[in-house]
Motif scaffolding. Structure first.
Motif, PDB file in Angstrom:
ATOM      1  N   THR A  79      75.133  26.766  41.344  1.00  0.00           N
ATOM      2  CA  THR A  79      74.306  27.885  41.807  1.00  0.00           C
ATOM      3  C   THR A  79      75.080  28.740  42.798  1.00  0.00           C
ATOM      4  OG1 THR A  79      72.303  26.574  41.520  1.00  0.00           O
ATOM      5  CG2 THR A  79      72.156  28.482  42.975  1.00  0.00           C
ATOM      6  N   ILE A  80      75.782  28.095  43.717  1.00  0.00           N
ATOM      7  CA  ILE A  80      76.548  28.829  44.723  1.00  0.00           C
ATOM      8  C   ILE A  80      77.707  29.568  44.069  1.00  0.00           C
ATOM      9  CG2 ILE A  80      77.908  28.592  46.831  1.00  0.00           C
ATOM     10  CD1 ILE A  80      76.114  26.127  47.448  1.00  0.00           C
ATOM     11  N   GLU A  81      78.354  28.959  43.073  1.00  0.00           N
ATOM     12  CA  GLU A  81      79.428  29.646  42.342  1.00  0.00           C
ATOM     13  C   GLU A  81      78.884  30.892  41.643  1.00  0.00           C
ATOM     14  OE1 GLU A  81      81.125  26.726  39.740  1.00  0.00           O
ATOM     15  OE2 GLU A  81      82.423  25.920  41.310  1.00  0.00           O
ATOM     16  N   ASN A  82      77.695  30.790  41.073  1.00  0.00           N
ATOM     17  CA  ASN A  82      77.100  31.954  40.409  1.00  0.00           C
ATOM     18  C   ASN A  82      76.722  33.042  41.405  1.00  0.00           C
ATOM     19  OD1 ASN A  82      77.371  30.941  37.816  1.00  0.00           O
ATOM     20  ND2 ASN A  82      75.404  29.891  37.887  1.00  0.00           N
TER      21      ASN A  82
ATOM     22  N   TYR B  12      79.959  34.695  42.248  1.00  0.00           N
ATOM     23  CA  TYR B  12      80.358  35.500  41.091  1.00  0.00           C
ATOM     24  C   TYR B  12      79.594  36.820  41.078  1.00  0.00           C
ATOM     25  CZ  TYR B  12      80.550  37.082  36.252  1.00  0.00           C
ATOM     26  OH  TYR B  12      80.711  37.846  35.130  1.00  0.00           O
ATOM     27  N   LYS B  13      78.296  36.735  41.301  1.00  0.00           N
ATOM     28  CA  LYS B  13      77.447  37.937  41.294  1.00  0.00           C
ATOM     29  C   LYS B  13      77.869  38.915  42.387  1.00  0.00           C
ATOM     30  CE  LYS B  13      72.548  39.141  41.427  1.00  0.00           C
ATOM     31  NZ  LYS B  13      71.186  38.611  41.567  1.00  0.00           N
ATOM     32  N   ALA B  14      78.135  38.406  43.593  1.00  0.00           N
ATOM     33  CA  ALA B  14      78.537  39.268  44.705  1.00  0.00           C
ATOM     34  C   ALA B  14      79.899  39.907  44.446  1.00  0.00           C
ATOM     35  CB  ALA B  14      78.569  38.466  45.995  1.00  0.00           C
TER      36      ALA B  14
ATOM     37  N   THR C  36      83.169  21.720  52.698  1.00  0.00           N
ATOM     38  CA  THR C  36      83.928  21.150  53.807  1.00  0.00           C
ATOM     39  C   THR C  36      82.988  20.903  54.987  1.00  0.00           C
ATOM     40  OG1 THR C  36      84.492  23.312  54.733  1.00  0.00           O
ATOM     41  CG2 THR C  36      86.024  22.392  53.109  1.00  0.00           C
ATOM     42  N   GLU C  37      83.520  20.297  56.040  1.00  0.00           N
ATOM     43  CA  GLU C  37      82.727  20.032  57.245  1.00  0.00           C
ATOM     44  C   GLU C  37      82.261  21.335  57.903  1.00  0.00           C
ATOM     45  OE1 GLU C  37      81.767  17.110  58.698  1.00  0.00           O
ATOM     46  OE2 GLU C  37      82.512  16.079  56.922  1.00  0.00           O
ATOM     47  N   SER C  38      83.105  22.357  57.881  1.00  0.00           N
ATOM     48  CA  SER C  38      82.776  23.602  58.569  1.00  0.00           C
ATOM     49  C   SER C  38      81.940  24.555  57.722  1.00  0.00           C
ATOM     50  CB  SER C  38      84.067  24.292  59.007  1.00  0.00           C
ATOM     51  OG  SER C  38      84.881  24.565  57.883  1.00  0.00           O
ATOM     52  N   GLY C  39      81.708  24.233  56.467  1.00  0.00           N
ATOM     53  CA  GLY C  39      80.920  25.104  55.594  1.00  0.00           C
ATOM     54  C   GLY C  39      81.514  25.140  54.204  1.00  0.00           C
ATOM     55  N   LEU C  40      81.304  26.243  53.537  1.00  0.00           N
ATOM     56  CA  LEU C  40      81.793  26.405  52.167  1.00  0.00           C
ATOM     57  C   LEU C  40      83.124  27.129  52.145  1.00  0.00           C
ATOM     58  CD1 LEU C  40      78.496  27.618  50.477  1.00  0.00           C
ATOM     59  CD2 LEU C  40      79.459  25.330  50.392  1.00  0.00           C
TER      60      LEU C  40
ATOM     61  N   HIS D 294      76.635  37.579  51.034  1.00  0.00           N
ATOM     62  CA  HIS D 294      75.636  37.298  50.004  1.00  0.00           C
ATOM     63  C   HIS D 294      75.327  35.798  49.920  1.00  0.00           C
ATOM     64  CE1 HIS D 294      73.261  38.178  46.459  1.00  0.00           C
ATOM     65  NE2 HIS D 294      73.888  37.229  45.801  1.00  0.00           N
ATOM     66  N   VAL D 295      76.347  34.967  49.910  1.00  0.00           N
ATOM     67  CA  VAL D 295      76.130  33.521  49.793  1.00  0.00           C
ATOM     68  C   VAL D 295      75.429  32.983  51.037  1.00  0.00           C
ATOM     69  CG1 VAL D 295      77.279  31.275  49.638  1.00  0.00           C
ATOM     70  CG2 VAL D 295      77.997  33.143  48.160  1.00  0.00           C
ATOM     71  N   GLU D 296      75.857  33.430  52.217  1.00  0.00           N
ATOM     72  CA  GLU D 296      75.198  32.964  53.443  1.00  0.00           C
ATOM     73  C   GLU D 296      73.747  33.421  53.506  1.00  0.00           C
ATOM     74  OE1 GLU D 296      77.038  33.779  57.203  1.00  0.00           O
ATOM     75  OE2 GLU D 296      78.444  32.120  56.967  1.00  0.00           O
ATOM     76  N   GLU D 297      73.491  34.659  53.115  1.00  0.00           N
ATOM     77  CA  GLU D 297      72.127  35.198  53.179  1.00  0.00           C
ATOM     78  C   GLU D 297      71.190  34.478  52.211  1.00  0.00           C
ATOM     79  OE1 GLU D 297      69.795  39.294  51.953  1.00  0.00           O
ATOM     80  OE2 GLU D 297      71.903  39.424  52.559  1.00  0.00           O
TER      81      GLU D 297
END
Length: 179
Positions: free
Chosen positions: A92-95, A98-100, A117-121, A149-152
């Motif tokens: 889902t996150i990859e998509n 991709y969209k952004a 990762t520990e600090s995030g993506l 986009h991914v964070e939001e």
């Protein structure tokens, strides 16, 4: 469906080989008495026990492979809220990434990959460009769009967005006819 059938066959195979190797070990160590007309030579007897033991160990490994769950397809990020648990698959996150990235003007043929990762993506974007927009400006825009986009959408912090420009998209050459 083919994976399920393969696992079922592997399960049956591992059980049958395991049972046969246990029977062979029991017969060769004379835990189960067996009357034979001739005696078995000691090297053959030892080799038989070793082969049966190796087959038994292999059947244990195959049995484990046949019943374990495939963890690579279950990769997700788990979050807990006051209302319950949330799971977001990496697909889902990859998509979303991709969209952004695809929305950025000048970007073509996007592929994304996510690493947790520990600090995030950590997000890796591989793309081709049209060649009309300066690449530094384009990659910076892709990084910003993907990050925001991914964070939001997910609420998961994005620690790193890497953009790899693979090549230029070759536009078809249109020759004008002069008459």
């Amino acid at each position: 469906m083919a994976k399920i059938l393969d696992r079922l066959l592997l399960f049956i195979y591992s059980l049958s080989i395991g049972a046969l190797s246990v029977i062979a070990i029991l017969l060769l160590t004379e835990a189960i008495p067996l009357k034979l007309d001739g005696s078995v030579e000691r090297p053959v007897w030892i080799a038989g026990i070793v082969i049966a033991a190796v087959l038994f160990l292999l059947s244990l490994r195959f049995f484990y492979i046949s019943i374990r769950r495939d963890r690579s397809s279950l990769s997700s990020i788990d979050q807990r809220t006051e209302y319950g648990d949330i799971q977001i698959s990496t697909e889902t996150i990859e998509n979303l990434a991709y969209k952004a990235a695809s929305r950025v003007r000048g970007i073509r043929e996007v592929k994304t990959r996510i690493r947790i990762t520990e600090s995030g993506l950590d997000i890796v974007v591989r793309a081709m460009v049209d060649g009309d927009t300066p690449i530094p400006t384009l990659t910076e825009e892709v990084q910003k769009q993907v990050h925001d986009h991914v964070e939001e959408i997910t609420g998961i912090p994005v620690s790193y967005v890497s953009v790899y420009i693979a090549n230029l998209v070759q536009s078809p050459v249109i020759k004008s006819r002069v008459e």
